[in-house]
Design an enzyme around this catalytic site. Structure first.
Site, PDB file in Angstrom:
ATOM      1  N   LYS A  61       3.249  -3.272  -8.647  1.00 23.51           N
ATOM      2  CA  LYS A  61       2.995  -2.840  -7.271  1.00 23.51           C
ATOM      3  C   LYS A  61       1.493  -2.870  -6.993  1.00 23.51           C
ATOM      4  CE  LYS A  61       4.145   1.084  -4.219  1.00 23.51           C
ATOM      5  NZ  LYS A  61       4.822   2.408  -4.183  1.00 23.51           N
ATOM      6  N   SER A 135       8.185   2.854  -0.910  1.00 25.10           N
ATOM      7  CA  SER A 135       7.115   1.910  -0.628  1.00 25.10           C
ATOM      8  C   SER A 135       7.068   0.769  -1.637  1.00 25.10           C
ATOM      9  CB  SER A 135       5.769   2.642  -0.614  1.00 25.10           C
ATOM     10  OG  SER A 135       5.483   3.232  -1.872  1.00 25.10           O
ATOM     11  N   SER A 159       9.768   6.554  -3.584  1.00 23.03           N
ATOM     12  CA  SER A 159       9.517   5.118  -3.570  1.00 23.03           C
ATOM     13  C   SER A 159       9.949   4.403  -4.835  1.00 23.03           C
ATOM     14  CB  SER A 159       8.025   4.859  -3.323  1.00 23.03           C
ATOM     15  OG  SER A 159       7.611   5.448  -2.105  1.00 23.03           O
TER      16      SER A 159
END
Length: 565
Positions: A61, A135, A159
Site C-alpha cells: 500500500k 482504504s 481498511s
C-alpha cells in the site's frame, strides 16, 4: 510454492496485462528488475538459504515506505522517495518475498470505499462496477486478481478488513503494535495497524507471523506478552450480535450472515447473542468525536496548503479536525478508556465475537452520489476495533444469493490473536495455522490430559494441544492417592521403565510459571525425556510418593489404567 520465483514473476506481469487494471497501482516496478531479483533469490535457495516466502510476490500500500520507491499516500504533491523500507515490508523481503509495486488507496488512508484517489477509483476485482473497499483498495484487488500472493494494507477504521470482505479474501489485523508501524504515513498514529491480505488463511498467518515483533523505531510497537493465549478453547464459545444490532445490514448481507451462523451451529459450535451496542457507540468516536484530530496531526498542515491533487472529501474530513478543542480530545480519551473496560466485560467468557465485516457492497456510482453516508455505514462493525484495542481476522462467509462475496470477522481482545485465527479456521473449515510461537512445551500424563478433570486449567491459560507423546523407557507410572486421582511419573533410568503415553501442550511462559507456583505436593515440574530424544518440561512426582503408590507402568498410560479400573 510450486513455480520458481522467475516463473512467478513472469506470470504476474502476464496477469497484469491480462486484467488491465492500471488503477490498482501507483508505482509498478519493472519486470526486468524483478526478474533479476528472482534469479538471485533462486541462487540463494539453491545454496541452502532458508527463505519461507521465497518467490512470493508482495504488493505494498502506497502509504508504506519501500526504499527507492516514491511514497505518495495517493496524493501526488505529497510524494517523497523513501530512503528506508518499513520494517513490516523488510521482514517479508528478508523471508524471500519480492516487492511488485505500490498500490492505490483512499488518499491518506482516509476512507473505506477505495474511490478517494486522484489515481482513480479502484474497481472491485470480481465485479468492476462495484467498489473495492478501502482504504487498502489496490492491495486487496492485487491479491484478488491473482497478481500478488500477499499485500500490505493498513487499518485504522477497517481498511484491512472491509476490502478483504468485498473480495472474498483474508485480512489479518493484529493487536495494535504487534506488527510495527515504522515506515507508515500515519492516519491516526495511536490507532493505525499494518495488515496483510492473502487468498488463504495459512499464507496470511505466515506473513503476519513474519512481520510481527517489536521495533525500537516504532514507539507504539509491542511484543507478545508472557501470558499470551496460544489457542481458542477446544469447544469454543462464540458471541454474535443480537438481531437488532444487525439492522444496518443490507437484506442480502443479513441473509448471508444468518446462513454463516447456521452453518457454524450445524458444526456444533456454541453461539450466544450479546448486546454489542456499546461497541457500536464507541465506533462513532473515531470520526464523530475529537479523536479525528489525530488525522489533522498527521497531515493537516500539508492539507491546509490546498494541493491540487487533494481529494475533496478527504481534505474536508482532515481540515474539519483543525478546530477541535484539546479538552474535547481529553474527554473522548476518557470515554474510550471506559469503553475498553465495557468491551472487556462484554467479551469475558467468550473465545471471540463473530461479526459481519461490513454492511453492504455498493457500486462506484452509488458512492460517488453519496460518498460520506455510505462510507460511514461500511465502518459500522469495524470502526471500534482499534479504538478498543481489539484484534481481528477477516475471512469469507457464505456468499450472497446472487454470488457476491460476503465477509465475517472474528474479533478478540488484545493479544488473543491466536484465538481469532483458530476460530477463523473453524468458520472456513481449514486447519488452524500457528501465529504465536512463544509457547513452552509442557508434557502432561494424567489429570491435565484432554477429557480429564483438570484439563480446564490448561484451557484457562490458553494452552495449545501439540500432539501425543511417549516418554523414553526410563520412566515408571504410579497411581497416587490424591483427589482428583492423579498418576505419578518418576524417572528410574534407561531401560528400567517403559514408554508412557502422554500429551504435549504449548503454554505461555507466564502460564508455566503459574503452574509451578500453584503445584500441590507431591507433584513437580521437571525435564522429561521423550522417545524421540527431545527433552521437555513435564509433570512428575516426588520419589517417596511414587514408592508408596501403586505401580501401573504396565498399562502404558493413565487413561488405559482408568479404563481397566
Amino acid at each position: 510454492m510450486s513455480a520458481t520465483p522467475t516463473a512467478r514473476v513472469a506470470a504476474a506481469y502476464a496477469r497484469i496485462a491480462e486484467v488491465d487494471r492500471p488503477e490498482v497501482w501507483i508505482t509498478l516496478r519493472s519486470q526486468e528488475v524483478l526478474t533479476a531479483e528472482a534469479v538471485d533469490l533462486e541462487r540463494r535457495v539453491a545454496a541452502g538459504e532458508q527463505l519461507p516466502l521465497a518467490g512470493l510476490l508482495l504488493a505494498v500500500k502506497d502509504n508504506v515506505d519501500v526504499a527507492g520507491l516514491p511514497t505518495t499516500a495517493a496524493c501526488p504533491e505529497f510524494a517523497y522517495e523513501a530512503t528506508e523500507t518499513a520494517s513490516s515490508v523488510q521482514r517479508l523481503v528478508a523471508a524471500g518475498a519480492l516487492v511488485l509495486g505500490k498500490t492505490n488507496l483512499d488518499q491518506f488512508a482516509t476512507g473505506l470505499v477505495g474511490t478517494r484517489s486522484p489515481y482513480g477509483a479502484v474497481r472491485n476485482a470480481l465485479h468492476p462496477e462495484l467498489i473495492s473497499g478501502g482504504s487498502s483498495s489496490g492491495s486487496a484487488a492485487a491479491v484478488a486478481l491473482g497478481i500478488a500472493d500477499l499485500a500490505i494494507g493498513t487499518d485504522t477504521a477497517g481498511s484491512g478488513r472491509v476490502p478483504a470482505a468485498l473480495h472474498g479474501i483474508v485480512g489479518i489485523k493484529a493487536t495494535l503494535g504487534v506488527i510495527p508501524a515504522h515506515g507508515v504515513v500515519p492516519a491516526c498514529a495511536d490507532y493505525d495497524a499494518v495488515t496483510i491480505f492473502a487468498a488463504d488463511l495459512d499464507l496470511a498467518v505466515t506473513a503476519a507471523k513474519t512481520m510481527a515483533g517489536k521495533d525500537s523505531r516504532d514507539p507504539r510497537s509491542r511484543e507478545w506478552p508472557a501470558d499470551v493465549r496460544l489457542a481458542a478453547s477446544a469447544e469454543p464459545a462464540i458471541a454474535i450480535p443480537r438481531p437488532e444490532d444487525l439492522e444496518p445490514l443490507s437484506p442480502a448481507y443479513r441473509t448471508a450472515f444468518t446462513e454463516t451462523v447456521a452453518a457454524l451451529r450445524d458444526q456444533g459450535l456454541r453461539l450466544t447473542e450479546i448486546d454489542i451496542s456499546p461497541l457500536l457507540d464507541a465506533a462513532r468516536l473515531l470520526y464523530d468525536g475529537a479523536i479525528v484530530a489525530e488525522r489533522y496531526a498527521a497531515v493537516g498542515e500539508f492539507v491546509d496548503k490546498g494541493a491540487p491533487g487533494l481529494d475533496r472529501t478527504v481534505a474536508g474530513i482532515i481540515s474539519a479536525a483543525r478546530e477541535l478543542d484539546a479538552h474535547a480530545f481529553a474527554q473522548d480519551l476518557d470515554a474510550l478508556a471506559r469503553a475498553r473496560t465495557t468491551a472487556t466485560t462484554l467479551l469475558t467468557g467468550f473465545d471471540g465475537l463473530l461479526l459481519p465485516t461490513t454492511t453492504e457492497h455498493p457500486s462506484i456510482a452509488e458512492v460517488e452520489a453519496d460518498p460520506l453516508a455510505i462510507n460511514r455505514r461500511l465502518g459500522t462493525y469495524t470502526n471500534f476495533c482499534n479504538l478498543l484495542d481489539l484484534a481481528a481476522v477477516a475471512i469469507p462467509g457464505k456468499p450472497t444469493a446472487d454470488g457476491l462475496p460476503f465477509g465475517v470477522t472474528v474479533v478478540v481482545p488484545a493479544f488473543a490473536d491466536q484465538s481469532a485465527v483458530d476460530l477463523a479456521a473453524r468458520v472456513i473449515g481449514t486447519p488452524a495455522p500457528l501465529l504465536v510461537e512463544t509457547g513452552v512445551p509442557l508434557a502432561v500424563f494424567g489429570a491435565h490430559l484432554r477429557g480429564q478433570p483438570l484439563h480446564w486449567q490448561l484451557e484457562q491459560l490458553g494452552a495449545r494441544f501439540a500432539g501425543e507423546i511417549t516418554t523414553s523407557d526410563a520412566y515408571r507410572l504410579t497411581a497416587l492417592d490424591t483427589t482428583p486421582a492423579k498418576p505419578g511419573l518418576v524417572r528410574h533410568g534407561a531401560g528400567q521403565g517403559a514408554p508412557i503415553l502422554g500429551e504435549l501442550f504449548l503454554v505461555s511462559p507466564a502460564g508455566l510459571g503459574r503452574f509451578l507456583a500453584e503445584l500441590p505436593p507431591p507433584m513437580a515440574l521437571t525435564s522429561i525425556e521423550l522417545s524421540d530424544g527431545r527433552a521437555v518440561v513435564g509433570f512428575a512426582c516426588s520419589y517417596d510418593a511414587a514408592v508408596a503408590a501403586t505401580d501401573i507402568t504396565r498399562y502404558g498410560s493413565w487413561v488405559a489404567y482408568l479404563r481397566d479400573r
